[in-house]
Structure formats: structure tokens, C-alpha cells
Write a protein that holds these residues in place. Structure first.
Motif, PDB file in Angstrom:
ATOM      1  N   ASN A 133      41.700  44.409  41.587  1.00  0.00           N
ATOM      2  CA  ASN A 133      43.247  44.895  42.071  1.00  0.00           C
ATOM      3  C   ASN A 133      44.204  44.654  40.723  1.00  0.00           C
ATOM      4  O   ASN A 133      44.127  43.733  40.131  1.00  0.00           O
ATOM      5  CB  ASN A 133      43.525  44.154  43.342  1.00  0.00           C
ATOM      6  N   PHE A 134      44.994  45.787  40.738  1.00  0.00           N
ATOM      7  CA  PHE A 134      46.129  45.467  39.723  1.00  0.00           C
ATOM      8  C   PHE A 134      47.364  46.531  40.405  1.00  0.00           C
ATOM      9  O   PHE A 134      47.190  47.449  41.009  1.00  0.00           O
ATOM     10  CB  PHE A 134      45.782  45.873  38.444  1.00  0.00           C
ATOM     11  N   ARG A 135      48.481  46.056  39.763  1.00  0.00           N
ATOM     12  CA  ARG A 135      49.836  46.502  40.290  1.00  0.00           C
ATOM     13  C   ARG A 135      50.221  47.838  39.343  1.00  0.00           C
ATOM     14  O   ARG A 135      49.901  47.553  38.162  1.00  0.00           O
ATOM     15  CB  ARG A 135      50.844  45.588  40.409  1.00  0.00           C
ATOM     16  N   LEU A 136      50.701  48.627  40.105  1.00  0.00           N
ATOM     17  CA  LEU A 136      51.529  49.928  39.406  1.00  0.00           C
ATOM     18  C   LEU A 136      52.616  50.339  40.079  1.00  0.00           C
ATOM     19  O   LEU A 136      52.926  49.875  41.200  1.00  0.00           O
ATOM     20  CB  LEU A 136      50.359  51.080  39.555  1.00  0.00           C
ATOM     21  N   THR A 137      53.399  51.009  39.231  1.00  0.00           N
ATOM     22  CA  THR A 137      54.714  51.487  39.847  1.00  0.00           C
ATOM     23  C   THR A 137      54.123  52.842  40.574  1.00  0.00           C
ATOM     24  O   THR A 137      52.916  53.229  40.574  1.00  0.00           O
ATOM     25  CB  THR A 137      55.686  52.165  38.985  1.00  0.00           C
ATOM     26  N   PHE A 143      37.993  57.837  37.475  1.00  0.00           N
ATOM     27  CA  PHE A 143      38.783  58.244  36.441  1.00  0.00           C
ATOM     28  C   PHE A 143      39.314  56.818  35.898  1.00  0.00           C
ATOM     29  O   PHE A 143      39.143  56.736  34.677  1.00  0.00           O
ATOM     30  CB  PHE A 143      39.965  58.958  36.952  1.00  0.00           C
ATOM     31  N   ILE A 144      39.721  55.879  36.744  1.00  0.00           N
ATOM     32  CA  ILE A 144      40.253  54.570  36.284  1.00  0.00           C
ATOM     33  C   ILE A 144      39.169  53.869  35.430  1.00  0.00           C
ATOM     34  O   ILE A 144      39.267  53.378  34.411  1.00  0.00           O
ATOM     35  CB  ILE A 144      40.964  53.865  37.123  1.00  0.00           C
ATOM     36  N   ARG A 145      38.078  53.536  36.211  1.00  0.00           N
ATOM     37  CA  ARG A 145      36.978  52.915  35.710  1.00  0.00           C
ATOM     38  C   ARG A 145      36.358  53.675  34.184  1.00  0.00           C
ATOM     39  O   ARG A 145      36.368  52.651  33.274  1.00  0.00           O
ATOM     40  CB  ARG A 145      35.559  53.169  36.543  1.00  0.00           C
ATOM     41  N   LYS A 146      36.419  54.936  34.169  1.00  0.00           N
ATOM     42  CA  LYS A 146      35.938  55.334  32.940  1.00  0.00           C
ATOM     43  C   LYS A 146      36.881  55.084  31.761  1.00  0.00           C
ATOM     44  O   LYS A 146      36.555  54.897  30.683  1.00  0.00           O
ATOM     45  CB  LYS A 146      35.532  56.806  32.968  1.00  0.00           C
ATOM     46  N   ARG A 147      38.240  55.253  32.000  1.00  0.00           N
ATOM     47  CA  ARG A 147      39.405  55.198  31.178  1.00  0.00           C
ATOM     48  C   ARG A 147      39.263  53.801  30.484  1.00  0.00           C
ATOM     49  O   ARG A 147      39.254  53.321  29.408  1.00  0.00           O
ATOM     50  CB  ARG A 147      40.712  55.511  31.620  1.00  0.00           C
TER      51      ARG A 147
END
Length: 114
Positions: free
Chosen positions: A20-24, A45-49
Motif C-alpha cells: 500500500n502507498f499513498r497518492l494524491t 500497470f503499477i507493478r510493471k512500471r
């Protein structure tokens, strides 16, 4: 005979751990847009990047594929001698130049891996 089972990292059975991580809100929306354009889930998408893979947009891949098909078709016409060989030759060179420019532009954006 012992068969070794191959594991696909994207196989849902292997994806059992969470981070888990925070984003705007705007960052999250941008990630969602990028994932949708790439035709993959937000998670994938996030995992690949994060793991260093490049993710190309589906639309860019389709455009490049179409350009490639057109160039191949024009080369076929040129080899067969129909229609005007000089006309086809000019069009082939223009299409090749356009395709090259698109690829170079995408590479400069550093969002794609060709």
C-alpha cells in the motif's frame, strides 16, 4: 519423470502479496488513465512500471502496426509492378519516415519500449 511447474508472475494465484502507498487524487487518476490507455489493470500497470518494465499504449502499438502493414502492402505493389512503381516508392519512403519519427518520439517520452 518430474515436471517443473512454470510460474507466470501475472498469474493471479501467484499474486498474493499487497503493498500500500499513498497518492494524491490527481496522481491516482493519472495512473488510471495510463493503465486504461495501455489496456491493463491499474495493479498490473503499477507493478510493471515499478519493476522496471515499459508499458506501451495500445493506441500507439496499433498505429505502428497499421503503418507497418501499409509499408508491407506498398512494397508488395512495388515488387509486382502495380500501380506506378515511382509513386509507390515515394509513398513507401514517406511511410517509413513517419513510422521512424513516431518511434523516436515515443522513445523520447521514455514511456515505451520498442
Amino acid at each position: 519423470m518430474n515436471k517443473t511447474k512454470k510460474y507466470d508472475d501475472d498469474n493471479k494465484e501467484n499474486l498474493r502479496h499487497n503493498v500500500n502507498f499513498r497518492l494524491t487524487l490527481s496522481e491516482k487518476r493519472q495512473l488510471e488513465i495510463n493503465a486504461r490507455e495501455a489496456g491493463v489493470s491499474l495493479s498490473k500497470f503499477i507493478r510493471k512500471r515499478v519493476l522496471g518494465s515499459q508499458v506501451a499504449k495500445n493506441t500507439d502499438i496499433l498505429i505502428l502496426a497499421e503503418l507497418s502493414q501499409l509499408v508491407s502492402l506498398l512494397k508488395k505493389f512495388y515488387v509486382e509492378g502495380t500501380p506506378s512503381a515511382s509513386t509507390i516508392e515515394v509513398v513507401i519512403k514517406d511511410l517509413q519516415l513517419t513510422a521512424k519519427e513516431i518511434v523516436e518520439s515515443a522513445k523520447r517520452k521514455k514511456n515505451y519500449d520498442f
